[in-house]
Write an enzyme that holds these catalytic residues in place. Structure first.
Site, PDB file in Angstrom:
ATOM      1  N   ASP A 160      14.764  16.594 -11.598  1.00 42.50           N
ATOM      2  CA  ASP A 160      14.082  17.520 -12.504  1.00 42.50           C
ATOM      3  C   ASP A 160      15.118  18.262 -13.348  1.00 42.50           C
ATOM      4  O   ASP A 160      16.271  18.452 -12.925  1.00 42.50           O
ATOM      5  CB  ASP A 160      13.261  18.536 -11.715  1.00 42.50           C
ATOM      6  CG  ASP A 160      12.160  17.895 -10.890  1.00 42.50           C
ATOM      7  OD1 ASP A 160      11.739  16.782 -11.245  1.00 42.50           O
ATOM      8  OD2 ASP A 160      11.736  18.517  -9.896  1.00 42.50           O
ATOM      9  N   LYS A 161      14.706  18.719 -14.511  1.00 46.66           N
ATOM     10  CA  LYS A 161      15.620  19.397 -15.436  1.00 46.66           C
ATOM     11  C   LYS A 161      16.371  20.546 -14.778  1.00 46.66           C
ATOM     12  O   LYS A 161      17.576  20.707 -14.984  1.00 46.66           O
ATOM     13  CB  LYS A 161      14.839  19.915 -16.648  1.00 46.66           C
ATOM     14  CG  LYS A 161      15.709  20.577 -17.702  1.00 46.66           C
ATOM     15  CD  LYS A 161      14.884  20.991 -18.916  1.00 46.66           C
ATOM     16  CE  LYS A 161      15.777  21.654 -19.969  1.00 46.66           C
ATOM     17  NZ  LYS A 161      15.004  22.042 -21.169  1.00 46.66           N
TER      18      LYS A 161
END
Length: 297
Positions: free
Chosen positions: A135-136
């Site tokens: 995930d970012k």
């Protein structure tokens, strides 16, 4: 790109069978046959139905992979945790997406940065294959196979759960048990395009964890994933009442500027080097500060 092996079987075998034993998929063999590649036995051009004797060498040549013009390159830096001629492992900082997002002015994901890195190093293969994602706002290790054969090898290992991934996470509140096992299926939340949720009709999702340290506000756990669902760790810890600190989406308190989650260790097998590859990444500054504070109390 050329790959060479020695056949160590005890009986003669077809070249197709031998190449498959070294990880070559049917799609790779089709590339070799129909799209500019080649195969050989002891250096002599051969067909897939030709016979390989024990002790002979076999080779597979795959054509160079041209870069995708639809993917921008980005000169922002990357941190290389490991690299050989087949695999690149990046230590991703929080705040950087793994793959490009749509409708953003500047494409600065890891894929865009790795494309620039490949260009600067003039690698034969310019396609930025990405095998694992984070995930970012999760930091840690991401694997980029450097050619289609490496990507096929890693995809197979991922599907068989042979790629070992270990995470460190900071769940909110005190974790009392030293070892936990969360078996809770999950699916997309119908109210959100991004958010996931635990649901009986979801896909199987299993997370195992070990408590490292525990405090009143948050704890430190090590995690092993047995499945790879989107947001799995974040969803599972929210489900048991301990959302990760900083994880606004799943109810974590704003004790950090992002979710407290880091992929710290990866292990996978390279048939090209005939060995297990192990890579580690230290905690980034923001998580280390939280861990140090926890350990002092």
């Amino acid at each position: 790109m050329k790959f060479v092996w020695q056949y160590k079987g005890s009986q003669p075998a077809k070249l197709r069978t031998v190449l498959r034993s070294f990880g070559a998929t049917n799609s790779l063999l089709k590339v070799a046959v129909y799209h500019g590649g080649s195969m050989a036995i002891d250096g002599q051009a051969s067909w897939l139905i030709d016979t390989v004797e024990p002790g002979q060498s076999v080779s597979l040549v795959l054509p160079a992979e041209a870069a995708n013009d639809q993917v921008d390159s980005c000169s922002l830096p990357i941190t290389v945790a490991y690299e050989d001629q087949d695999f690149l492992v990046i230590n991703k900082p929080a705040g950087v997406a793994t793959v490009p997002a749509h409708h953003v002015a500047v494409q600065d994901s890891l894929v865009n940065r790795v494309k620039y890195y490949y260009q600067q190093h003039h690698y034969e293969n310019q396609v930025t294959h990405v095998a694992t994602r984070l995930d970012k706002d999760t930091s840690g290790l991401v694997i980029f196979p450097k050619h289609r054969f490496a990507h096929a090898v890693l995809d197979r290992q991922l599907k068989k759960h042979q790629v070992v991934k270990r995470y460190l996470a900071l769940p909110q509140g005190r974790i009392d048990i030293w070892h936990g096992y969360i078996d809770a299926p999950q699916r997309r939340d119908p109210q959100s395009f991004v958010k996931r949720m635990v649901a009986a009709d979801g896909k199987p999702a299993v997370t195992e964890y070990w408590r490292v340290a525990s405090g009143d506000k948050y704890s430190l756990v090590q995690i092993a994933l047995h499945t790879g669902r989107t947001h799995q760790i974040r969803v599972h810890f929210a489900f048991i009442g301990h959302p990760l600190i900083g994880d606004d989406m799943y109810g974590g308190e704003k004790l950090m500027d992002r979710q407290g989650l880091h992929c710290r260790y990866l292990s996978f097998y390279s048939p090209f080097q005939n060995k297990q590859i192990e890579v580690s990444a230290e905690l980034p500054v923001d998580m280390k500060a939280k861990v140090d504070s926890l350990m002092q109390h």
